[in-house]
Write an enzyme that holds these catalytic residues in place. Sequence first.
Site, short mmCIF file in Angstrom:
data_model
loop_
_atom_site.label_atom_id
_atom_site.label_comp_id
_atom_site.label_asym_id
_atom_site.label_seq_id
_atom_site.Cartn_x
_atom_site.Cartn_y
_atom_site.Cartn_z
N ALA A 89 -10.46 -7.71 7.70
CA ALA A 89 -9.12 -7.38 8.63
C ALA A 89 -9.46 -6.73 9.99
O ALA A 89 -8.87 -7.10 10.98
CB ALA A 89 -8.23 -6.47 7.61
N HIS A 107 5.72 -1.07 -2.94
CA HIS A 107 5.41 -0.40 -4.02
C HIS A 107 5.34 1.30 -3.73
O HIS A 107 4.76 2.09 -4.51
CB HIS A 107 3.81 -0.71 -4.42
CG HIS A 107 3.68 -2.15 -5.13
ND1 HIS A 107 2.72 -2.69 -5.25
CD2 HIS A 107 4.85 -3.03 -5.07
CE1 HIS A 107 2.97 -3.94 -5.59
NE2 HIS A 107 4.11 -4.17 -5.34
N ASN A 153 0.83 -1.23 0.06
CA ASN A 153 -0.03 0.11 -0.03
C ASN A 153 0.65 1.27 -0.05
O ASN A 153 1.88 1.34 0.75
CB ASN A 153 -0.91 0.04 1.27
CG ASN A 153 -1.78 -1.27 1.28
OD1 ASN A 153 -2.10 -1.90 0.27
ND2 ASN A 153 -2.43 -1.36 2.45
#
Length: 237
Positions: free
Chosen positions: A219, A110, A93
């Site tokens: 989550a 990323h 993320n």
Amino acid sequence: MTDLVILTGAGISAESGLATFRGEGGLWEDVDLRALCSAEGLAAQPRKVHAFYDARRAQLREVAPNPAHAALAQLQERWTSEARGAFTLATMNGDDLHERAGSRDVRHLHGTLFAALCAECGNRVGWEGELPVREDCPACDAPALRPDVVLFGETPRHRHALEALATKADIFIAIGTSASVHPAARLLGLARANGAVTIEVNPAPTGAADILHVLEGPASEEVPRLVRDLLAGAHAV
Ligand code: APR
């Protein structure tokens, strides 16, 4: 000692209000990201690419960490202060929700939305608002600041370090990722192949063959429960 490696994807931030990439309501639904968010896309239409990331960066100020981010920060604090073993948190993320929840040394595979990168000298500078095209780098003055994200076709960061950590992990946990891009998919397989207990948290399990335990749920519910279990010694190898 039990070495933990945790990999999070867009799904851990979904309940904070940030869109995932794939699946219902995902960013991919409206935009061909592979074309836009590539090195070629940035060269061909820089304004469009900067605007895409400006919009996602602006959204960060409207959202907050959810109980899953908070539970991982608590786990890191307890795991390290009680010297239970190594603790690594890696994320695909670009948001800063792990950091805002208190996690430290987060490895952004990323890149990050909250920084700009100089394409000329590699200098990185924190960035909040819109990032104009051809913004001067404060270190080398080149008009070369770009979003500090890994574009399609570019090499993910921390890749080799994470592959090494995955092979040594005793417990490898994947949270909120479709495991559809590398190196995420590869890290799971490496961990399992080297004997790690592999755990997936996802309301829509990926069915990856290397998963030992699937926690099928969101989550914000499953991660706090998993953290309690880990701190109580469950899944210990
Ligand atoms: N809790 C946990 N998981 C969730 C939740 C939730 N509340 N909501 C959705 N998910 C799951 C989805 O089921 C899906 O498997 O999160 C996953 C999100 O998958 P992707 O959108 O593919 O995100 P991710 O795996 O992080 O993508 C990896 O692909 O496009 C590139 O660079 C981009 O970093 C991104 C990478």
